[in-house]
Each structure stands twice: as structure tokens, then as C-alpha cells.
Design an enzyme around this catalytic site. Sequence first.
Site, PDB file in Angstrom:
ATOM      1  N   HIS A  11       0.974  -1.675  -0.112  1.00 35.84           N
ATOM      2  CA  HIS A  11       0.162   0.329  -0.065  1.00 35.84           C
ATOM      3  C   HIS A  11       0.901   1.263   0.029  1.00 35.84           C
ATOM      4  O   HIS A  11       1.924   1.639   0.237  1.00 35.84           O
ATOM      5  CB  HIS A  11      -1.062  -0.041   1.036  1.00 35.84           C
ATOM      6  CG  HIS A  11      -1.709   0.925   2.011  1.00 35.84           C
ATOM      7  ND1 HIS A  11      -1.134   1.519   2.388  1.00 35.84           N
ATOM      8  CD2 HIS A  11      -2.938   1.509   0.761  1.00 35.84           C
ATOM      9  CE1 HIS A  11      -2.502   3.681   2.223  1.00 35.84           C
ATOM     10  NE2 HIS A  11      -3.033   3.735   1.300  1.00 35.84           N
TER      11      HIS A  11
ATOM     12  N   HIS B 137       1.017  10.826  -2.663  1.00 33.65           N
ATOM     13  CA  HIS B 137       0.068  10.790  -1.254  1.00 33.65           C
ATOM     14  C   HIS B 137      -0.704  12.111  -1.749  1.00 33.65           C
ATOM     15  O   HIS B 137      -0.455  12.702  -0.724  1.00 33.65           O
ATOM     16  CB  HIS B 137       0.290  10.056  -0.070  1.00 33.65           C
ATOM     17  CG  HIS B 137      -0.085   9.612   0.694  1.00 33.65           C
ATOM     18  ND1 HIS B 137      -0.237   9.453   2.113  1.00 33.65           N
ATOM     19  CD2 HIS B 137      -2.037   9.314   0.001  1.00 33.65           C
ATOM     20  CE1 HIS B 137      -1.837   8.704   2.673  1.00 33.65           C
ATOM     21  NE2 HIS B 137      -2.192   8.693   1.406  1.00 33.65           N
TER      22      HIS B 137
END
Length: 553
Positions: A120, A166
Site C-alpha cells: 500500500h 500521497h
Amino acid sequence: MSNKQSFTVCFCFKRIFRLKVAEPPEDIKNLFNQYAENGTITIDNLQNFLIEFQGEPNATKEDAQTIFNSLRHLNIFQRKGLHLDAFFRYLLGDLNPPFYSKVHHDMNAPLAHYFLFTGHNSYLTGNQVSSDSSVHPIINALLQGVRVIELDLWPNSKKNGVEVRHGGTLTSPVELIKCLRAIKDHAFTASEYPVVITFEDHLPSSLQAKVAKMVTETFGHMLYSPHSEFIMEFPSPDSLKRRILISTKPPEYHESQRPRESGATDNKDNEQDDQDEDEENAIPEYKQLIAIHAGKPKGGLDIWHIDPIKVRRLSLSEQELENETRTRGSDIVRFTQRNLLRIYPKGARLDSSNYDPMLGWTHGAQMVAFNMQGHGKYLWIMDGMFRANGGCGYVKKPGFLLALGPNNEAFDPNEPLPVKTNLKVKVYMGEGWHSDFHHTHFDLYSPPDFYVRVGIAGVPNDTKMMETQPIEDQWVPVWNKEFIFPLSVPELAVLRVEVKEYDTSGKHDFGGQTCLPIPELRTGIRAVPLHNRRGQKYKSVRLLMGFEFDNAE
């Protein structure tokens, strides 16, 4: 190693401890005597030991000879046979591991029939808020055997290129092309089975076209593109060896890229209609990249709807999965028999911590995505699961998750099951800390007081932890402690082993850990290497342990 060790207690007082050399426990001596002739074990004796006691029915004389050859450099080796000490060194050595190291599962079933080692936010070096994005965590994950890499795609500051970061955080970006090249260079170092790249796409159509070109030019013939847009069944890992697969939502034009009219509101039905139209008008080059289509079913259908003519990937957060499993357990299992289910950490895990992977696995979720940057119990369990099948990153799901009953019903994980087998685990002894740690690492004033925690990570009824008593002031502790674990779903269980050094303050020091896939445990007496908190194997630290299955049926 010297046979004495001193610890300074006060300025003028020293405590002297005699260093104990590793000696065979009583059980090992008895076992040696059982197979020895005239004080030595011959090649024939050793072959019999491997077959009868170690549970290796196919062991050959050549296997026994290999063990003999590995001990030739020891002074205790005798050409005609093994003395007790040489036999003991074999049991504690690298040729006696606790699980098999070769790929041995059937690799010709569809991808949906396997658990995949999944990362992830694979590009982050640390926390989810402010750490750097880099290719190094991607490379490290691939070298660990991770087979699913996640990249978040965003426009760069000039809106003319693509970067990975991110979104909505302070994390620094890294160029997409660098990530793709890192994947190409390291994808198949640890395993030749396919690597899936999941794109979280936040790009306008112009940049999607650039991604298509970048991906195609970087991977070339390594890239797998399906012959048709929709497939009824995923290909097998075996047919996809050394291939790269892209998984993402089919491209669409994001309305957010246009200035919104004042008073505009989000209407889900309208968005769904727009999405259908956008997909039709999407850039062909980008769309053709996608080997595994992601997304929810359209037209207000239930998320667990199974389309008879095409397969897809669905993603849920750990919290969403937990909510769904309360009432839809068997529906989820049925869905994952053909389709892929990816579970990802909830947004609150800003420190890159992880969740219990067992809930996903017991419901057939193939891609239980983990933050590989962290460490801790759940990441150790993940490592343990994927030590199975030669560490290739693909583990075949147990049959009960792939079968349908007489009334076409799937396995229901909420239904309790009877005990299928009892696993007996005996912790004999440990060694290697004195070689791998400074002599005052655990205690300034005396040798360490080690104890072992042993337990099961599995379905709720199987999960438990037990522990030995601490052995005081010993670098080579001998526990000789047996534990019995009743298992109702051994196929999904992982054996947890953790060594701690007892401290009266209650803050016990870490002395090593490992997790082992229970379906692949080798019975008999085995050498179990331990790892540090980050999963790296210690050079010398290991336990001598015994494993035995006693079927309850």
C-alpha cells in the site's frame, strides 16, 4: 568464544558468569541413541531418521549425503558417521529449515484463486503524512517478494508531467518514470511470477496519454495487455511469468478539472451516467493498458454483484470490509472466487501501521494491502503467510474458499468450525544472541533472561499466545517446553514465535521473532532462524523447535 564473561556492577565489583556452550537437550540425546550404531549415525541411519522422525517420506541417501558433506568442516565430523555433536549441529543448521523453500502450489489456476503479497502506498519511505516518496521502498518491497505495487498518480506542479505522491499530504513527490524503471529492473529478482501495478489515478486525459506512452515504452514486451476489454476469467500466475499487469479504474474525464458553475451540486445518478459516457470517450491507449479493471458495478447494483461475463477488482478500506463481513460473509467469499478484492489500511493509520490481515484472508480477499515501511505484529504475520510456496508472492487459497456447496452456497466465515488438527510445538533451546548482540545489550549487569512467546494467528477461535518461563542469566537458554494448539482452520493459520528478555520493570527487551505458515510446517525437530523487528534475518540467532500434527478427526 571465551568461557567466562564479566559484568561491572559497581566501580569496584565484578560479577563473573561462565558462558555455557550449546549442548544437545536430553530429547536430542535420546533421539541420537535411537538411530545411532556404536556411537555414530551412518548415512543409512540418517536417511531412516529423515523418513521416520522428520516426516520426509521421499528422503534419499543423496539427501543424507548432502547433510554429511555440510558437516565435513567441523572437527567433530567423522567420515564413517555423525557423532552426537555433529548430529546436533545439523539439527540447528541451515539444512534443517522449518518450511519448504520451493514453489509447489498449483500455479495454473486463475489469479483470483491466490493470495497476492500486496503493498500500500508502495513509494513512501515512512509515515503517510510527511515522509519522502522514493523508488527505494518500491525496490525493497519487490526484493521481499511483494507482487502488487501501488502508485498514486498526480499532475506535477507545471501540469505537464506525472508524479507519484500521497495526495493531500506533505509527502514529497517522485517522478513516475523513476518508479516504473525501478519496477522493471527489480520486478523478478525475488520471484518470476507476475507483478501487478495498481494506479490510483488523479490525472486529466492529456496526462493519461503520457502515462500510456511511458508504461508501454518502459515495459515493452513485459507488459501484459488482454486481447479484449472484458474477460470472463483472469489468467494464471504461471501463464503470466515475468509479466507486468496494470490495474486501475477505466479512464474517465474528471469534472473537477473544469471550473464549476456556482450552485453546482453532486448528483450520484448523474455522475454515474456521465461516467458511462466518459468511459466510451476515454483515450484508447490508456484503456488498453488495463489488464485488471477496478471499480464498483454500475446502475446501483450491489457491490458484491457477480457479472457473469466479466471479472473485476473491488477495493475496500479495512473498516468497510469489517462492516460488510458482519452480514455478507458468504457473499464476499463467493465474489472472490472469480473477482479480485483489495483491502487497504484506513486513513487514520498516519504512522504507516497495519491491521489484522486474517479478516481479509478468511473472506478470500486476494490483495490485503500493507504499509511495508513499518514493522510490528501484523507485518510479521504477513511475512509469515508469504514465506509459503517458496516465497514467490503467490499462495493458493484453500479449497473451502473456492468451493460451492450442494445448494450453491459459499463458505461462511462467521460459522464456527470443529477442531481439525492439534499442533504440538516444543521449544527446546535457543542460541546465537551472544554472537549477534553486544554482551550488555539486554542487561548491563548480567547475561539475559530469555523467554519465548509462541502462538497462532488465524481465525478468532484459533488465535492465542502462550509463553515459556524466563531462563535466568543464560546466553544459550534451554526451555524444553511443549505447547498444544487446537486448530479449526489450519489452512489459514500462521505460527507466531517471539523471544523477549525479561525485565522486572515490565519493559521486556526484544530478542527476535518469526512467523511460519502452518500448512507448510515441516514436522520433526527443526532449526528456526529469528528476524529483527524489520523482518531482517539475524546472522546467528535461532531456536531449536519440534513440530507435530495430531489430527482431531
